[in-house]
Motif scaffolding. Structure first.
Motif, mmCIF file in Angstrom:
data_model
loop_
_atom_site.group_PDB
_atom_site.id
_atom_site.type_symbol
_atom_site.label_atom_id
_atom_site.label_comp_id
_atom_site.label_asym_id
_atom_site.label_seq_id
_atom_site.Cartn_x
_atom_site.Cartn_y
_atom_site.Cartn_z
ATOM 1 N N VAL A 24 2.103 8.660 -2.191
ATOM 2 C CA VAL A 24 1.830 7.732 -1.097
ATOM 3 C C VAL A 24 1.243 6.436 -1.640
ATOM 4 O O VAL A 24 0.416 6.438 -2.540
ATOM 5 C CB VAL A 24 0.899 8.377 -0.035
ATOM 6 N N CYS A 25 1.726 5.334 -1.098
ATOM 7 C CA CYS A 25 1.197 4.015 -1.405
ATOM 8 C C CYS A 25 0.463 3.559 -0.151
ATOM 9 O O CYS A 25 1.009 3.643 0.957
ATOM 10 C CB CYS A 25 2.339 3.060 -1.749
ATOM 11 N N LEU A 26 -0.775 3.097 -0.298
ATOM 12 C CA LEU A 26 -1.533 2.654 0.866
ATOM 13 C C LEU A 26 -2.268 1.364 0.572
ATOM 14 O O LEU A 26 -2.596 1.058 -0.566
ATOM 15 C CB LEU A 26 -2.471 3.753 1.363
ATOM 16 N N ALA A 27 -2.500 0.604 1.641
ATOM 17 C CA ALA A 27 -3.152 -0.697 1.530
ATOM 18 C C ALA A 27 -4.386 -0.718 2.424
ATOM 19 O O ALA A 27 -4.289 -0.438 3.615
ATOM 20 C CB ALA A 27 -2.193 -1.812 1.935
ATOM 21 N N LEU A 28 -5.517 -1.043 1.840
ATOM 22 C CA LEU A 28 -6.745 -1.230 2.607
ATOM 23 C C LEU A 28 -6.818 -2.712 2.931
ATOM 24 O O LEU A 28 -7.016 -3.544 2.041
ATOM 25 C CB LEU A 28 -7.965 -0.799 1.800
ATOM 26 N N ALA A 29 -6.617 -3.041 4.201
ATOM 27 C CA ALA A 29 -6.503 -4.442 4.589
ATOM 28 C C ALA A 29 -7.212 -4.692 5.912
ATOM 29 O O ALA A 29 -7.633 -3.759 6.606
ATOM 30 C CB ALA A 29 -5.024 -4.826 4.703
ATOM 31 N N GLU A 30 -7.304 -5.965 6.257
ATOM 32 C CA GLU A 30 -7.907 -6.384 7.513
ATOM 33 C C GLU A 30 -7.097 -7.534 8.083
ATOM 34 O O GLU A 30 -6.613 -8.397 7.350
ATOM 35 C CB GLU A 30 -9.343 -6.839 7.248
ATOM 36 N N GLN A 31 -6.934 -7.537 9.407
ATOM 37 C CA GLN A 31 -6.224 -8.610 10.094
ATOM 38 C C GLN A 31 -6.954 -8.893 11.391
ATOM 39 O O GLN A 31 -7.168 -7.983 12.201
ATOM 40 C CB GLN A 31 -4.780 -8.196 10.370
ATOM 41 N N ALA A 32 -7.357 -10.134 11.571
ATOM 42 C CA ALA A 32 -8.065 -10.571 12.780
ATOM 43 C C ALA A 32 -9.290 -9.688 13.060
ATOM 44 O O ALA A 32 -9.540 -9.291 14.199
ATOM 45 C CB ALA A 32 -7.126 -10.596 13.975
ATOM 46 N N GLY A 33 -10.030 -9.346 12.015
ATOM 47 C CA GLY A 33 -11.236 -8.552 12.172
ATOM 48 C C GLY A 33 -11.020 -7.064 12.376
ATOM 49 O O GLY A 33 -11.978 -6.324 12.568
ATOM 50 N N LYS A 34 -9.778 -6.609 12.326
ATOM 51 C CA LYS A 34 -9.477 -5.190 12.495
ATOM 52 C C LYS A 34 -8.956 -4.620 11.184
ATOM 53 O O LYS A 34 -8.115 -5.231 10.520
ATOM 54 C CB LYS A 34 -8.433 -4.994 13.599
ATOM 55 N N ARG A 35 -9.431 -3.436 10.857
ATOM 56 C CA ARG A 35 -8.976 -2.773 9.639
ATOM 57 C C ARG A 35 -7.579 -2.197 9.823
ATOM 58 O O ARG A 35 -7.228 -1.709 10.895
ATOM 59 C CB ARG A 35 -9.929 -1.642 9.277
#
Length: 132
Positions: free
Chosen positions: A8-19
């Motif tokens: 599995v490939c996963l990304a820990l990210a945030e967009q507009a204050g949401k994880r």
């Protein structure tokens, strides 16, 4: 461990204050790594995930949450993926500590890598967590 490990490939990210914690994965009939490095499937999963993230930028800027550890490739037991990962993911998306997510992943993974890339080079898979 699992008879058929799940890559599995996963990304820990945030967009507009949401994880966000999007992932792409595929079950494997045998070992995914040769001599400690992931195979061709890993590049395909990373590409799929990054394209999905790129398409999502129509809704706003996306930021990495964990610097260089924001894009991970992990080999996980299939049983754990279906039974435990959803609750770990939900807890983090809803504001849980990042350390809890990362330690939960590390505790159950068979092997893992951070993904990075330099201009004019192939994607680089660095063992994760980094050995001190």
């Amino acid at each position: 461990m699992a008879d058929a490990p799940y890559l599995v490939c996963l990304a820990l990210a945030e967009q507009a204050g949401k994880r966000l914690l999007p992932l792409a994965g595929q079950s494997q009939p045998g070992a995914t790594a040769t001599a400690g490095t992931p195979g061709a499937l890993a590049k395909g999963l990373a590409l799929e995930l990054l394209i999905r993230l790129w398409q999502r930028t129509d809704q706003g800027a996306i930021a990495r949450v964990c610097g260089m550890e924001s894009l991970l490739l992990l080999e996980l037991p299939l049983e754990w993926m279906s039974a435990e990962l959803p609750s770990l993911k939900a807890a983090w998306i809803n504001g849980g500590p990042t350390e809890d997510l990362l330690s939960g992943l590390q505790e159950h993974m068979v092997q893992g890598w951070c993904l990075s890339m330099a201009k004019y080079e192939e994607p680089r898979f660095t063992p994760w967590p980094a050995k001190i």
